[in-house]
Design an enzyme around this catalytic site. Structure first.
Site, PDB file in Angstrom:
ATOM      1  CE  LYS A 153      60.731  25.446  46.029  1.00  8.82           C
ATOM      2  NZ  LYS A 153      60.453  24.689  47.248  1.00  8.82           N
ATOM      3  CD  GLN A 166      57.861  22.086  43.859  1.00  6.59           C
ATOM      4  OE1 GLN A 166      58.585  21.166  43.434  1.00  6.59           O
ATOM      5  NE2 GLN A 166      58.049  22.613  45.054  1.00  6.59           N
ATOM      6  CG  HIS A 170      54.154  27.791  48.131  1.00  4.53           C
ATOM      7  ND1 HIS A 170      54.626  28.896  48.805  1.00  4.53           N
ATOM      8  CD2 HIS A 170      54.913  26.753  48.550  1.00  4.53           C
ATOM      9  CE1 HIS A 170      55.628  28.541  49.584  1.00  4.53           C
ATOM     10  NE2 HIS A 170      55.824  27.242  49.450  1.00  4.53           N
ATOM     11  CG  ASP A 200      54.886  29.345  41.877  1.00  8.40           C
ATOM     12  OD1 ASP A 200      56.035  28.983  41.581  1.00  8.40           O
ATOM     13  OD2 ASP A 200      54.403  29.243  43.025  1.00  8.40           O
ATOM     14  CB  CYS A 249      53.957  26.839  52.198  1.00  4.06           C
ATOM     15  SG  CYS A 249      55.353  26.896  53.307  1.00  4.06           S
TER      16      CYS A 249
END
Ligand SMILES: Cc1ncc(COP(=O)(O)O)c(C=O)c1O
Length: 403
Positions: free
Chosen positions: A224, A201, A121, A198, A361
């Site tokens: 999220k 998600q 991202h 990261d 993104c």
């Protein structure tokens, strides 16, 4: 083609007041809808118990401070960490910028290298470019394998002692591909690199235990994870956080201030300058309670079944190209031959199906896939077979309209 597993709905739809009957919300990778307990926690915090934290000597403020710090303990338990290693930030973007600025910014020097992957991202690309420019470090990019996973064999071949920092997504926001974090970390640690994962998600879709993963930093956003916007978490190893200078100055992050010299608070306070997002933190606590009660193993199985069903049904339509691996975590990107993804999303919206269309993104990934954009359906705990049917009917309509 995968064999579609039966989708067992988690039966949570009634918990989500902003999802009206007949509307298929398939944009959870962008942001999740909020369950009633999160809405209630926010309303209660503003409507009944509100006060500042860490400063007031009156009872209300002391109680709010306890609630704020209890949320930190809850976050830590959720990801297998210690509370003093969990820093509240605005979101994953701010967490990555903080590490890039404060950790990498003080360690990198000309000749050092940062390793990223092709599917990152922009939040996990641009902060590293900024720090590379500032320090004279260079960036290398790990390619993907044929299915759209970060190619760890290629990464093993690329890694050199000059790589001081490795930053990778646990789950791709476009392809849903899941990284073998443990292997990636072992490879990176083999050359002495520090690893940031990261987890934006991943945290809403898989059980995450930072101790088992072995990484050095892990970041995610509350919105999220069925929680509020404006709140997220940076987890870092205690010894790394201890050695990091603050990146913003202000109230709360200090030990003593004088015009001659200021000393700083230990982490996590050192990195939480100013009045924090108190109510966001309480909302995040409620979101973690909600998700944990459902169970991340159950959520993962549920979303895996939805992905399998969606991929099978879409693959039967000749004009559809699917991206990413079959076992992707809750996210399916696709293209309809000859139709711009924005047109796909607009026609689906007419049928009350909300998907995302665009570059997500992740422009370097789009270039690697050879497309400008994709259509993306992403699932959450509230989705079920009816949403997949609505998605597939919508895509069939797209193919009819565009011939
Ligand atoms: C994989 C990934 N990383 C980082 C981000 C940035 O998250 P935020 O905008 O909440 O800071 C996102 C958001 O889409 C994401 O999907």
């Amino acid at each position: 083609m995968s064999t579609a597993t039966t989708v067992r709905p988690l039966d949570t739809l009634a918990d989500f007041p902003a999802i009206p009957a007949g509307w298929s919300y398939l944009d959870t990778a962008a942001t999740s809808q909020k369950p009633q307990p999160v809405v209630d926690a926010i309303a209660r915090a503003y409507g009944e118990t509100y006060a500042t934290v860490h400063r007031g000597v009156y009872q209300r403020s002391a109680d709010m401070t306890l609630a704020y710090e209890a949320a930190r303990v809850r976050v830590a338990r959720f990801i297998g960490a210690e509370p003093n290693e969990c820093v509240f930030v605005r979101g994953a973007t701010e967490a990555i910028n903080l590490v890039a600025h404060s950790h990498a910014g003080t360690h990198l020097k000309p000749g050092d290298r940062i390793l990223l992957s092709m599917l990152e991202h922009h939040s996990n690309i641009v902060p590293w470019q900024m720090v590379a420019e500032r320090t004279g470090a260079a960036i290398d990019v790990v390619p993907l394998d044929a299915e759209g996973r970060i190619d760890l064999d290629a990464m093993a071949a690329m890694l050199r002692p000059e790589h001081r920092m490795v930053a990778l997504s646990h789950v791709s926001n476009v392809l849903g591909s899941v990284l073998d974090v443990r292997r990636a970390v072992d490879l990176a640690h083999g050359v002495g690199a520090t690893v940031l994962i990261d987890g934006c998600q991943a945290v809403p879709r898989l059980p995450v235990d930072v101790a088992a993963l072995g990484c050095d930093f892990y970041v995610f956003s509350g919105h999220k994870l069925y929680g509020p916007t404006g709140i997220g978490v940076l987890w870092g190893r205690a010894e790394l956080l201890d050695a990091m200078p603050p990146w913003q100055g202000g109230g709360s992050m200090i030990d003593r201030v004088s015009f001659e010299r200021t000393t700083y608070a230990p982490p996590p306070g050192r990195f939480e300058a100013g009045t924090p997002h108190i109510v966001g933190v309480l909302g995040l606590h409620a979101a973690i309670d909600y998700v944990d009660a459902l169970g991340l193993d159950a959520i993962h199985a549920h979303e895996g079944a939805l992905v399998a069903q969606a991929r099978d049904a879409l693959a039967r339509l000749n004009s559809v190209r699917l991206f990413g691996p079959e076992d992707s975590a809750g996210i399916v990107s696709f293209a309809v031959e000859g139709v711009h993804p924005h047109d796909v999303a607009t026609i689906l919206d007419e049928g009350r199906v909300a998907i995302r269309a665009g570059h997500h993104c992740a422009q370097p990934l789009m270039a690697a896939l050879g497309v400008e954009a994709t259509a993306r359906a992403s699932f959450g705990v509230y989705n079920g077979p009816a949403d997949i049917d609505a998605l597939v009917k919508g895509v069939e309509r797209v193919t009819r309209i565009f011939g």
